[in-house]
Design a protein around this motif. Sequence first.
Motif, PDB file in Angstrom:
ATOM      1  N   MET A 189       0.848  -1.190   0.000  1.00 43.63           N
ATOM      2  CA  MET A 189       0.000   0.000   0.000  1.00 43.63           C
ATOM      3  C   MET A 189       0.885   1.242   0.000  1.00 43.63           C
ATOM      4  N   LYS A 190       0.882   1.932  -1.125  1.00 41.49           N
ATOM      5  CA  LYS A 190       1.728   3.099  -1.332  1.00 41.49           C
ATOM      6  C   LYS A 190       0.926   4.122  -2.125  1.00 41.49           C
ATOM      7  N   PRO A 191      -0.043   4.762  -1.490  1.00 40.50           N
ATOM      8  CA  PRO A 191      -0.987   5.628  -2.205  1.00 40.50           C
ATOM      9  C   PRO A 191      -0.387   6.975  -2.575  1.00 40.50           C
ATOM     10  N   PRO A 192      -1.080   7.741  -3.395  1.00 43.20           N
ATOM     11  CA  PRO A 192      -0.684   9.140  -3.590  1.00 43.20           C
ATOM     12  C   PRO A 192      -0.562   9.818  -2.231  1.00 43.20           C
ATOM     13  N   MET A 193       0.419  10.689  -2.080  1.00 41.18           N
ATOM     14  CA  MET A 193       0.728  11.260  -0.765  1.00 41.18           C
ATOM     15  C   MET A 193      -0.273  12.320  -0.309  1.00 41.18           C
ATOM     16  N   CYS A 194      -1.326  12.525  -1.093  1.00 42.59           N
ATOM     17  CA  CYS A 194      -2.384  13.466  -0.718  1.00 42.59           C
ATOM     18  C   CYS A 194      -3.518  12.776   0.039  1.00 42.59           C
ATOM     19  N   ILE A 195      -3.390  11.489   0.303  1.00 43.09           N
ATOM     20  CA  ILE A 195      -4.440  10.731   0.982  1.00 43.09           C
ATOM     21  C   ILE A 195      -4.717  11.317   2.369  1.00 43.09           C
ATOM     22  N   THR A 196      -5.961  11.136   2.863  1.00 38.42           N
ATOM     23  CA  THR A 196      -6.369  11.688   4.162  1.00 38.42           C
ATOM     24  C   THR A 196      -6.687  10.572   5.158  1.00 38.42           C
ATOM     25  N   LYS A 197      -6.838  10.951   6.412  1.00 38.80           N
ATOM     26  CA  LYS A 197      -7.218   9.975   7.429  1.00 38.80           C
ATOM     27  C   LYS A 197      -8.597   9.388   7.158  1.00 38.80           C
ATOM     28  N   ALA A 198      -9.506  10.202   6.620  1.00 38.57           N
ATOM     29  CA  ALA A 198     -10.841   9.689   6.275  1.00 38.57           C
ATOM     30  C   ALA A 198     -10.738   8.618   5.193  1.00 38.57           C
ATOM     31  N   ASP A 199      -9.823   8.811   4.250  1.00 33.51           N
ATOM     32  CA  ASP A 199      -9.596   7.792   3.218  1.00 33.51           C
ATOM     33  C   ASP A 199      -9.070   6.507   3.852  1.00 33.51           C
ATOM     34  N   VAL A 200      -8.148   6.673   4.797  1.00 30.14           N
ATOM     35  CA  VAL A 200      -7.594   5.512   5.492  1.00 30.14           C
ATOM     36  C   VAL A 200      -8.696   4.744   6.204  1.00 30.14           C
ATOM     37  N   ASP A 201      -9.571   5.443   6.891  1.00 27.08           N
ATOM     38  CA  ASP A 201     -10.667   4.776   7.604  1.00 27.08           C
ATOM     39  C   ASP A 201     -11.517   3.942   6.652  1.00 27.08           C
ATOM     40  N   PHE A 202     -11.792   4.512   5.479  1.00 23.81           N
ATOM     41  CA  PHE A 202     -12.562   3.770   4.485  1.00 23.81           C
ATOM     42  C   PHE A 202     -11.790   2.538   4.026  1.00 23.81           C
ATOM     43  N   GLY A 203     -10.504   2.715   3.713  1.00 27.48           N
ATOM     44  CA  GLY A 203      -9.696   1.587   3.270  1.00 27.48           C
ATOM     45  C   GLY A 203      -9.608   0.485   4.315  1.00 27.48           C
ATOM     46  N   ILE A 204      -9.433   0.872   5.577  1.00 33.90           N
ATOM     47  CA  ILE A 204      -9.347  -0.109   6.661  1.00 33.90           C
ATOM     48  C   ILE A 204     -10.650  -0.902   6.775  1.00 33.90           C
ATOM     49  N   SER A 205     -11.775  -0.228   6.671  1.00 34.48           N
ATOM     50  CA  SER A 205     -13.068  -0.921   6.789  1.00 34.48           C
ATOM     51  C   SER A 205     -13.251  -1.925   5.658  1.00 34.48           C
ATOM     52  N   VAL A 206     -12.816  -1.581   4.454  1.00 33.23           N
ATOM     53  CA  VAL A 206     -12.937  -2.489   3.312  1.00 33.23           C
ATOM     54  C   VAL A 206     -12.020  -3.700   3.492  1.00 33.23           C
ATOM     55  N   ILE A 207     -10.780  -3.462   3.905  1.00 31.67           N
ATOM     56  CA  ILE A 207      -9.842  -4.567   4.125  1.00 31.67           C
ATOM     57  C   ILE A 207     -10.349  -5.485   5.236  1.00 31.67           C
ATOM     58  N   ASP A 208     -10.850  -4.896   6.299  1.00 27.82           N
ATOM     59  CA  ASP A 208     -11.412  -5.650   7.418  1.00 27.82           C
ATOM     60  C   ASP A 208     -12.542  -6.559   6.949  1.00 27.82           C
ATOM     61  N   ASP A 209     -13.484  -6.000   6.221  1.00 29.54           N
ATOM     62  CA  ASP A 209     -14.631  -6.774   5.748  1.00 29.54           C
ATOM     63  C   ASP A 209     -14.200  -7.882   4.790  1.00 29.54           C
ATOM     64  N   ALA A 210     -13.227  -7.588   3.938  1.00 36.72           N
ATOM     65  CA  ALA A 210     -12.779  -8.585   2.971  1.00 36.72           C
ATOM     66  C   ALA A 210     -12.134  -9.769   3.653  1.00 36.72           C
ATOM     67  N   ILE A 211     -11.285  -9.503   4.663  1.00 32.25           N
ATOM     68  CA  ILE A 211     -10.632 -10.604   5.388  1.00 32.25           C
ATOM     69  C   ILE A 211     -11.677 -11.430   6.128  1.00 32.25           C
ATOM     70  N   LYS A 212     -12.625 -10.765   6.760  1.00 30.43           N
ATOM     71  CA  LYS A 212     -13.694 -11.486   7.470  1.00 30.43           C
ATOM     72  C   LYS A 212     -14.450 -12.398   6.517  1.00 30.43           C
ATOM     73  N   LYS A 213     -14.835 -11.864   5.375  1.00 33.02           N
ATOM     74  CA  LYS A 213     -15.671 -12.612   4.446  1.00 33.02           C
ATOM     75  C   LYS A 213     -14.948 -13.836   3.907  1.00 33.02           C
ATOM     76  N   VAL A 214     -13.680 -13.677   3.542  1.00 39.31           N
ATOM     77  CA  VAL A 214     -12.966 -14.775   2.919  1.00 39.31           C
ATOM     78  C   VAL A 214     -12.505 -15.822   3.923  1.00 39.31           C
ATOM     79  N   THR A 215     -12.012 -15.398   5.082  1.00 34.18           N
ATOM     80  CA  THR A 215     -11.458 -16.348   6.042  1.00 34.18           C
ATOM     81  C   THR A 215     -12.521 -17.077   6.838  1.00 34.18           C
ATOM     82  N   LYS A 216     -13.738 -16.603   6.802  1.00 35.72           N
ATOM     83  CA  LYS A 216     -14.810 -17.264   7.555  1.00 35.72           C
ATOM     84  C   LYS A 216     -15.740 -18.082   6.677  1.00 35.72           C
ATOM     85  N   LYS A 217     -15.345 -18.293   5.422  1.00 36.40           N
ATOM     86  CA  LYS A 217     -16.151 -19.137   4.537  1.00 36.40           C
ATOM     87  C   LYS A 217     -16.147 -20.577   5.027  1.00 36.40           C
TER      88      LYS A 217
END
Length: 460
Positions: A432-460
């Motif tokens: 993960m090496k985003p454009p350096m203009c990214i914000t904390k709000a963007d990070v929160d969104f990214g974290i929530s997506v990664i969290d949900d993806a890991i949950k969905k795949v590992t709990k199948k």
Amino acid sequence: MPSTGFTPKEYKGPTYEQLEHLKSKHMPPAIPNSYKKPVLLHQGHMQWLFDHEGKRYLDLFGGVVTVSVGNSHPKLNAALKEQIDLIWHTTNLYRHPRIYEYIEKLSSKLPDDLNVVYLVNSGTEANDLATILAKAYTGNLDVISLQTSYHGYNSSLMGLSATQSYRMNLPVPPGFYHAAHPDPYRGSWGGCRDSISQVAGACSCPGECVSTEKYIHQLDELLGNSVPAGRVAAFFAESIQGAGGVVQFPKGYLKRAQELIKKNGGLYVADEVQTGFGRTGDHYWGFETHGVKPDIVTMAKGIGNGFPLAAVVTTKEIAAAHSGKSYFNTFGGNALAATVGKAVLDVIDEEELQKNSKTVGEYFIRQLMELQKQHPVIGDVRGQGLMIGVELVEPGTKKPLPVSLVKDIHEEIKDNGVLVVLGGRWSNVFRMKPPMCITKADVDFGISVIDDAIKKVTKK
């Protein structure tokens, strides 16, 4: 998903199916699909990308760590459009103001004696030229790099890079050697790194890591057994390994390695292709984190925010060894590239993107560390600033998570609006090496997506 006031233009190109057909017919099979259903990107705006249907994605990879200040940044666009109306290209054998304005500003970002700038077009080209300079200056032929390194892809650099996925069953020039990998997570002696995230159970040395001596011993053994005594040309190292999985070294390793290489007649080449231009937050260049000053610095990717541009910077003394022969580069330092390069430097300064990389990067890493506590498949979180890696493993082990599961998680992240890429020896690291203009709000969104993806795949 954080809001943005940007509306993409309507896509009017070939259909998705038509492009898939064209790819299969004309593109080399060595260029793989990143996803089961690849993304057809149409437009970019800062940290956002839009596909052909108008769907928006958070860009957490910046086009292979290349979009440094933002996709289609308006200041860069304006500078480029102005230059297009003046002159596109002229050989660097002629004088042109854009070249000199640019290299003056670029060299001002480096230590004083690193002030001779070669402008080229890619990281591969930069590292190839650095190899030539080191051999010409030292009169030596042998070059050392680290296991899992990536320094480019051509007939010679295939020997310098030590990543098997880029090695074809073809002979490479002699004289390239690979030192033991000083990896705090997977290396034989572990270690602590310069990061807010450490390997579980790692030491916490206040200065040089205790493991550094052991990794340096391995480098010394390589030098003492495999190369002519005192006849090393160069040691190449990324300040943080990129394609190899965002690997940081134990504290003090690069400083000790440079000292050892110097004793053996060689130069230290800092590969800043991915770590340069403020991305690591604390410093403008990754090598500064290690308390070293290179003899040669190579840079590319974020230097042009996606425009083909790269550079080699060295001292007058080293460059003088090259002066016995003529040198020119057809496209290196062309007016358009130099204009964009200077605008990139201006934006980094004006928008304080190095500071943003530090602040948002630390926040991102801490959020990932919290995620690691919830998901045992996250074996390691590492990085500095906005150069971050997340390694996925089988829970309770360091065995790489099966690629099929990694790809399922990767696909799920993409489907929910975030783009990351896989790296590392086993393709089990989210880079993960985003454009350096990214914000904390963007990070929160990214974290929530990664969290949900890991949950969905590992709990199948």
